[in-house]
Design a protein around this motif. Structure first.
Motif, PDB file in Angstrom:
ATOM      1  N   GLY B  22     145.919  30.194-108.694  1.00  0.00           N
ATOM      2  CA  GLY B  22     145.081  29.538-110.662  1.00  0.00           C
ATOM      3  C   GLY B  22     146.269  30.149-111.299  1.00  0.00           C
ATOM      4  N   VAL B  23     146.833  28.653-111.046  1.00  0.00           N
ATOM      5  CA  VAL B  23     148.324  28.269-111.553  1.00  0.00           C
ATOM      6  C   VAL B  23     147.899  27.531-113.374  1.00  0.00           C
ATOM      7  CG1 VAL B  23     150.157  26.953-111.842  1.00  0.00           C
ATOM      8  CG2 VAL B  23     149.851  28.053-109.624  1.00  0.00           C
ATOM      9  N   SER B  24     148.327  28.097-114.112  1.00  0.00           N
ATOM     10  CA  SER B  24     148.507  27.813-115.398  1.00  0.00           C
ATOM     11  C   SER B  24     149.242  27.705-116.494  1.00  0.00           C
ATOM     12  CB  SER B  24     147.570  28.320-116.262  1.00  0.00           C
ATOM     13  OG  SER B  24     146.030  28.290-115.391  1.00  0.00           O
ATOM     14  N   VAL B  25     149.567  26.153-116.366  1.00  0.00           N
ATOM     15  CA  VAL B  25     150.978  25.494-117.877  1.00  0.00           C
ATOM     16  C   VAL B  25     150.513  24.411-118.243  1.00  0.00           C
ATOM     17  CG1 VAL B  25     152.243  24.354-115.860  1.00  0.00           C
ATOM     18  CG2 VAL B  25     153.164  25.581-117.375  1.00  0.00           C
ATOM     19  N   ASP B  26     151.702  24.185-119.240  1.00  0.00           N
ATOM     20  CA  ASP B  26     150.823  22.711-120.107  1.00  0.00           C
ATOM     21  C   ASP B  26     152.546  22.603-120.856  1.00  0.00           C
ATOM     22  OD1 ASP B  26     148.254  24.736-122.765  1.00  0.00           O
ATOM     23  OD2 ASP B  26     148.384  23.175-121.160  1.00  0.00           O
ATOM     24  N   VAL B  27     152.437  21.031-120.466  1.00  0.00           N
ATOM     25  CA  VAL B  27     152.961  20.623-120.187  1.00  0.00           C
ATOM     26  C   VAL B  27     153.225  19.498-121.305  1.00  0.00           C
ATOM     27  CG1 VAL B  27     155.084  18.565-119.831  1.00  0.00           C
ATOM     28  CG2 VAL B  27     153.838  20.376-117.968  1.00  0.00           C
ATOM     29  N   ALA B  28     154.901  19.532-122.724  1.00  0.00           N
ATOM     30  CA  ALA B  28     154.217  19.176-123.996  1.00  0.00           C
ATOM     31  C   ALA B  28     154.950  17.448-123.919  1.00  0.00           C
ATOM     32  CB  ALA B  28     154.978  19.644-125.206  1.00  0.00           C
ATOM     33  N   GLN B  29     154.477  16.704-124.772  1.00  0.00           N
ATOM     34  CA  GLN B  29     154.326  15.141-124.975  1.00  0.00           C
ATOM     35  C   GLN B  29     156.223  15.075-125.328  1.00  0.00           C
ATOM     36  OE1 GLN B  29     151.505  13.494-126.557  1.00  0.00           O
ATOM     37  NE2 GLN B  29     152.280  11.120-126.162  1.00  0.00           N
ATOM     38  N   GLY B  30     156.518  14.249-124.082  1.00  0.00           N
ATOM     39  CA  GLY B  30     158.006  14.369-124.126  1.00  0.00           C
ATOM     40  C   GLY B  30     158.817  14.874-124.091  1.00  0.00           C
ATOM     41  N   GLU B  31     158.292  16.355-123.193  1.00  0.00           N
ATOM     42  CA  GLU B  31     158.993  17.256-122.500  1.00  0.00           C
ATOM     43  C   GLU B  31     160.258  17.008-121.350  1.00  0.00           C
ATOM     44  OE1 GLU B  31     156.784  20.612-122.289  1.00  0.00           O
ATOM     45  OE2 GLU B  31     158.166  22.104-122.775  1.00  0.00           O
ATOM     46  N   ARG B  32     161.462  18.058-121.724  1.00  0.00           N
ATOM     47  CA  ARG B  32     161.505  18.362-120.153  1.00  0.00           C
ATOM     48  C   ARG B  32     162.120  18.913-119.260  1.00  0.00           C
ATOM     49  NH1 ARG B  32     165.928  16.025-123.461  1.00  0.00           N
ATOM     50  NH2 ARG B  32     167.157  17.921-123.510  1.00  0.00           N
ATOM     51  N   PHE B  33     161.010  19.591-118.770  1.00  0.00           N
ATOM     52  CA  PHE B  33     160.489  20.676-118.105  1.00  0.00           C
ATOM     53  C   PHE B  33     160.765  20.800-116.056  1.00  0.00           C
ATOM     54  CE2 PHE B  33     156.782  23.456-118.032  1.00  0.00           C
ATOM     55  CZ  PHE B  33     156.602  23.713-116.646  1.00  0.00           C
ATOM     56  N   GLY B  34     161.088  22.044-116.312  1.00  0.00           N
ATOM     57  CA  GLY B  34     162.097  22.064-114.593  1.00  0.00           C
ATOM     58  C   GLY B  34     160.769  23.272-114.428  1.00  0.00           C
ATOM     59  N   LEU B  35     161.065  22.711-113.244  1.00  0.00           N
ATOM     60  CA  LEU B  35     159.394  22.973-111.567  1.00  0.00           C
ATOM     61  C   LEU B  35     160.983  24.162-110.904  1.00  0.00           C
ATOM     62  CD1 LEU B  35     157.434  24.384-111.543  1.00  0.00           C
ATOM     63  CD2 LEU B  35     156.547  22.187-109.955  1.00  0.00           C
TER      64      LEU B  35
END
Lengths: 291, 241, 308
Positions: B22-35
Motif C-alpha cells: 500500500g505505498v502512496s507518494v507523489d513526485v512533483a514536476q522538476g523535483e529532486r526526489f530521494g528514495l
C-alpha cells in the motif's frame, strides 16, 4: 470409442502407476532445470541411455533394478563432468550463453540418440525379469507386475530424494543455491561444487529412471523426444523448484494420458504431455506450487 | 500544479512475500526526489512497478495525468519515464553509440527515422556526458564509472521527463560519485524530474529536495533530508531494533 | 548495390548451368542445399538475431509439405499457390506458438517448439485424407517451358525462395528491426525500457521465420513425389536448421548461407558415400564442436583472421 466405468477405473489406476513413474523420471530434471536453471534438454536422452545400459547388462543376466543401481554411480560422474563442462564453457561467460547452452544440450541429446541408433539399431529392445510378463489381480482388474515394480521403485526414489534434499546438509545446500547463491557463498559453501553435485545426482537418478523405463516397456532410441514432453510437462506443471509438486504433477499427467489412451487410442497419447505443457504455459506458467 | 508522478496504494507480492504494501507518494514536476531504505525494503520493486518492468497487483500509477498501470514498459518509456539499472545492462554486442541509437530509433524518432541523424545525436549526448571519445568502443571495454554514465546516457537518449536512477553510484570512488552527481544536477536543471535510489547517504542528502524512506514495503518517513536523518524510525530501520 | 548485382549474377550462372548440365542429380542435390539455405536463414531470424532457439523447424517444414499435399489433392493447385498457402499457415503457426510462449523465458519457447513438432506430426499421422501414417503419392506433372524437366524448375523455385529469404534477412539485419532484435537478445529488460516493443518484434520475427520455413516445405511434395510423416517431420531438419547458422555464424545473414552450403554439401557427400545415419551424426557433432569452440561460427573466425 468404448466407454464404461470399469474401463475408466482401470485407466485411472494405470494412470496412477504410470504417473508415479513419470514423477520419478522427472525428479532429475526438477533438480537440473527447476533448481539449477540449466536448460537440460538432454536429460531424457540420458535416461534412454540408462535404459540401454540396463539392456546391455541384462544380456549378462543382471536384474534391471540392480543394473540401474550399478549404473547410477557411473552416471553420477558423467553428470558432474557434464555440469563442470557446461559451467566452464557457458555459464561463466554470460552473454550468448542462453542460445549456446540450449543448442549444446540439443546437440548432446541428438548425438546420444543417433549413437544409440548406430549401436543398437532402430528396433525396440526389452529386458527379461521375473516380474516382467506376469500380472496380478486387484478385484476385476489385472495389473501387470512390471508396472507395480516401477511404481514401487519410483515411490521409493522420490521419497529418498525428497528426504535427502530436506534433511542432509548437501541437500539443503542444493535448495539454497537455487534461491540465493550469494548468501550461500557468504556461508562458506562453494556454489559450483554444490551445483556439480546436484547435477551428478540428477543424472544418477536418470540412470535408475532408465532402468524403470525398460522395465515398463520396450525402448527405442527416439524415445527421448516424447519424454522431453513428459518430463518438462511434469516439471512445469509442478512449478519450478517444487519437489513435492512433481509427484502430484506426474500423477495428473499419468491419469490424463491413460484416459486419452483408453478413449482415443495409442497414437494420440504422446501429444497429451505436450498439449498439457502448452496449456500450462499459456494459462499458469508458474505451475501449481511454483516459487 | 499536478504531480508528474502519482503512486497510490501500490502493493506487490512474490508468492507469500509482500514486497510492497500500500505505498502512496507523489513526485512533483522538476523535483529532486530521494528514495532510501535498507536492503530488501522494496525500493527497486517500487521503481520497477513505476517503470513497468513489474506489475503491481493493487494500486495505480499515474504519470502526468495518465494512468499507466496496465501499460507495458516500452510504452511508458515512450510516454517519458526512463530508468537506469542497478547493475548496468548494456547491449553487449553493440558499441556505446549504438546503445544510444536504440532508444533514439524506438522512442524519439519512431515516426521519422528517415529524416533523423541518429548517429550525430547519439554522439552529442555522449559528448555531453564526457563519453564522446568512447563512442565506437564495444561495451565490454568500459570501466565501471563509464558503464554507469552510459546507462544514464542511454536513459537520457529517450528524452524522458522523469528519470529514475537506481543506485547509479554504487561502488564508485569519491570523485566518481561527484562526477555522476554533477550529471544528475545538470539534467535536473534542464527540467527533468529525477528519482534517486542510493545507499550513499551524503549523495542522497546533497541531491534531494525531498526524501522518502521505505522499510519492509511501507513508507515510514517522508520529508526534507535534514528531517529524515533525524527521524528515529529511519534510524531504527537502518541500525536495527 | 553489390548485393543485388551478385544476386543477378547467381541467377544468370544458374541459368547457364541449367542449360549446360545434363546430369539431373545436380538439380536434386542443389535443391536440397537451397532448401537448407531457406531453413537456416529463417531459423536465424529468430535464433541468431533475437536469441530465441527454435527446435521445431521440422514442424513448420513438414506442415508446409502437407499443406501442399492438401491443396494438390483437393484443388490440383499450382505450385505458387501451394507455396503461398504454406507460408500463410506457417505464419499462423508461428504466431500461435509465439503468443503462447514468447512472453516467457527462452527455454519455454524452445520446448514449445518441440511440443508443436510432435503435436503436428501426431495430427497428420491420424489424418487419412493426406495419407496418414502410410503416406501419399504425388504425381509430378510434366515440365513447363523454359525448363527441360520438372526437377530443373523446382531447383529454380528453390533458388528464388533462397534469394527471397536472404533479401528479407539482410533487410532485417541492417534496419532498425535488426537493432531492436539484437537489443532483445543482449538484454531484453533493458531493451523494453529503451522503448523497444519486445513482444511485438519477437512475434514478427517468429511469424516471418515460420512463413519461410513452411514455404520451403511446400515444394517437397513435388520434389519427392511421395510424402510421409516420419521423413517430412524428420529431426534432421530441426537439427540442421539450427546447426547451419551456428556453424556459419549467427550475427550476419551470410552465416546461415555459408553453413547451409557447406553442411548441406557435406551431408550429400556422406549420405552417398557412407551412410545416412552417420551423416546425421556428423551434423550433431559439428554443432556441439562449434557451439563450444567457435560460437561465432565461420563468420566470426573470418572476422578475427582479417582483423589481423
Amino acid at each position: 470409442m468404448v466407454f464404461s466405468l470399469d474401463l475408466l477405473a482401470e485407466a485411472v489406476l494405470f494412470g496412477i502407476l504410470v504417473g508415479c513413474f513419470y514423477a520419478a523420471v522427472s525428479i532429475g530434471l526438477s533438480v537440473a532445470f527447476g533448481l539449477l536453471d540449466v536448460p537440460h534438454i538432454a536429460h531424457p536422452a540420458f535416461m534412454v541411455l540408462g535404459a540401454y545400459g540396463t539392456y546391455l547388462l541384462g544380456r549378462y543376466g543382471v536384474d534391471p533394478i540392480l543394473s540401474g543401481l550399478l549404473l547410477a554411480p557411473l552416471f553420477f560422474l558423467l553428470g558432474v563432468a557434464m555440469y563442470r563442462f557446461y559451467y566452464e564453457t557457458f555459464e561463466k561467460r554470460g552473454t550468448d550463453a542462453g542460445v549456446r547452452g540450449l543448442a549444446f544440450f540439443f546437440g548432446i541429446a541428438f548425438i546420444i540418440e543417433i549413437g544409440l541408433v548406430l549401436a543398437f539399431g532402430v528396433d525396440q529392445r526389452m529386458v527379461e525379469a521375473a516380474y516382467i510378463g506376469k500380472s496380478m489381480s486387484l478385484g476385476e482388474i489385472r495389473i501387470p507386475l512390471r508396472l507395480v515394480v516401477a511404481f514401487g521403485t519410483a515411490l521409493l526414489l522420490t521419497f529418498f530424494l525428497s528426504l535427502y534434499l530436506s534433511k542432509t546438509f548437501t541437500g539443503r545446500a542444493i535448495k539454497a543455491v537455487a534461491q540465493d547463491e550469494p548468501a550461500l557463498r557468504l556461508m562458506g559453501a562453494n556454489p559450483v561444487r554444490i551445483k556439480q553435485w546436484a547435477f551428478g545426482i540428477a543424472t544418477a537418478v536418470a540412470a535408475i529412471a532408465g532402468a524403470m523405463l525398460i522395465i515398463v516397456g520396450p525402448v527405442e532410441p527416439a524415445m527421448d523426444r516424447v519424454y522431453i514432453g513428459r518430463t518438462f510437462c511434469v516439471v512445469v506443471l509442478a512449478g519450478l523448484g517444487s519437489m513435492s509438486g512433481t509427484l502430484v504433477a506426474g500423477l495428473i499427467l499419468g491419469i490424463a494420458e491413460s484416459i486419452v489412451l483408453t478413449m482415443f487410442g495409442a497414437s494420440w497419447a504422446p501429444a497429451v504431455a505436450f498439449g498439457l505443457l502448452l496449456l500450462v504455459l499459456g494459462v499458469r506458467p508458474q505451475g501449481l506450487f511454483g516459487r | 500544479m499536478t504531480p508528474i508522478l502519482r503512486i497510490q496504494g501500490v502493493s506487490k507480492h512474490f508468492g507469500g512475500f509482500t514486497a510492497l504494501d500500500g505505498v502512496s507518494v507523489d513526485v512533483a514536476q522538476g523535483e529532486r526526489f530521494g528514495l532510501i531504505g535498507p536492503n530488501g525494503s522494496g525500493k527497486t520493486t517500487l521503481i520497477s512497478c513505476v517503470a513497468g518492468a513489474q506489475r503491481n497487483e493493487q494500486g495505480t500509477i499515474v504519470f502526468d495525468g495518465e494512468d499507466v498501470t496496465r501499460q507495458p514498459a516500452y510504452q511508458r518509456t515512450r510516454r517519458g519515464i526512463a530508468r537506469s539499472f542497478q547493475i548496468p545492462r548494456p547491449f553487449r554486442s553493440m558499441s556505446v553509440r549504438e546503445n544510444l541509437i536504440v532508444p533514439l530509433e524506438f522512442v524519439v524518432h519512431r515516426r521519422s527515422l528517415h529524416r533523423a541523424d541518429v548517429h550525430g545525436e547519439a554522439q552529442r549526448i555522449l559528448d555531453d556526458m564526457g563519453l564522446g571519445a568512447k563512442a565506437d568502443t564495444p561495451c565490454d571495454q568500459l570501466s565501471q564509472v563509464e558503464l554507469r554514465k552510459m546507462e544514464l546516457a542511454r536513459a537520457m537518449a529517450a528524452r524522458p521527463r522523469l528519470l529514475i536512477s537506481d543506485e547509479a553510484m554504487a561502488g564508485l570512488s569519491g570523485s566518481e560519485v561527484d562526477e555522476v552527481l554533477k550529471i544528475l544536477f545538470d539534467l535536473n536543471a534542464k527540467g527533468i524530474t529525477i528519482i534517486m535510489i542510493e545507499h550513499i547517504m551524503h549523495a542522497v542528502m546533497r541531491f534531494s529536495q525531498r526524501v522518502v524512506c521505505l522499510d519492509a514495503g511501507k513508507i515510514i518517513c517522508e520529508g526534507t533530508p535534514d528531517a529524515i536523518v533525524k527521524d528515529p524510525q529511519v534510524q531504527k530501520a537502518y541500525l536495527g531494533a | 548495390m553489390r548485393f543485388w548485382i551478385s544476386l543477378l549474377v547467381i541467377l544468370g550462372l544458374a541459368g547457364i548451368a541449367a542449360g549446360v548440365m545434363k546430369n539431373e542429380y545436380y538439380f536434386f542435390a542443389g535443391y536440397v542445399v537451397l532448401q537448407f539455405v531457406v531453413l537456416a536463414t529463417a531459423w536465424n531470424l529468430l535464433g541468431g538475431y533475437a536469441g530465441y532457439v527454435n527446435f521445431g523447424t521440422a514442424a513448420f517444414f513438414g506442415l508446409g509439405a502437407y499443406i501442399a499435399v492438401l491443396l494438390i489433392k483437393a484443388f490440383q493447385a499450382p505450385l505458387l499457390v501451394q507455396i503461398l498457402a504454406a507460408a500463410a499457415v506457417g505464419a499462423a503457426l508461428g504466431l500461435g506458438v509465439g503468443v503462447l510462449t514468447l512472453r516467457l523465458r527462452g527455454i519455454f519457447f524452445s520446448i514449445a517448439t518441440v511440443a508443436v513438432t510432435i503435436i503436428v506430426e501426431t495430427v497428420i499421422i491420424n489424418w487419412r485424407y493426406v495419407g496418414g501414417a502410410t503416406g501419399v503419392q504425388i504425381l509430378r506433372p510434366q515440365s513447363t517451358w523454359p525448363f527441360e524437366s520438372y526437377i530443373e524448375m523446382l531447383f529454380f523455385v528453390a533458388l528464388v525462395l533462397a534469394m527471397v529469404a536472404v533479401i528479407i534477412a539482410r533487410y532485417i539485419q541492417t534496419s532498425w528491426i535488426g537493432r531492436g532484435l539484437r537489443a532483445i537478445r543482449d538484454n531484453e529488460e533493458a531493451a523494453e525500457c529503451s522503448g523497444v516493443p519486445t513482444l511485438k518484434l519477437k512475434l514478427a520475427a517468429c511469424v516471418i521465420s515460420g512463413a519461410l520455413m513452411s514455404a520451403a516445405g511446400a515444394p517437397l511434395a513435388m520434389y519427392q513425389s511421395f510424402v510421409e510423416p516420419v521423413s517430412a517431420f524428420s529431426l534432421n531438419y530441426s537439427v540442421s536448421a539450427l546447426a547451419m547458422p551456428i556453424i556459419g555464424g549467427t550475427s550476419h545473414w551470410i552465416g546461415p548461407v555459408l553453413g547451409a552450403v557447406l553442411l548441406g554439401t557435406v551431408q550429400q557427400v556422406v549420405t552417398v558415400t557412407i551412410s545416412s545415419e552417420l551423416n546425421v551424426l556428423v551434423v550433431g557433432v559439428l554443432l556441439v564442436v562449434f557451439v563450444v569452440a567457435a560460437p561465432e561460427g565461420i563468420v566470426g573466425l573470418a572476422r578475427r583472421i582479417f582483423r589481423k
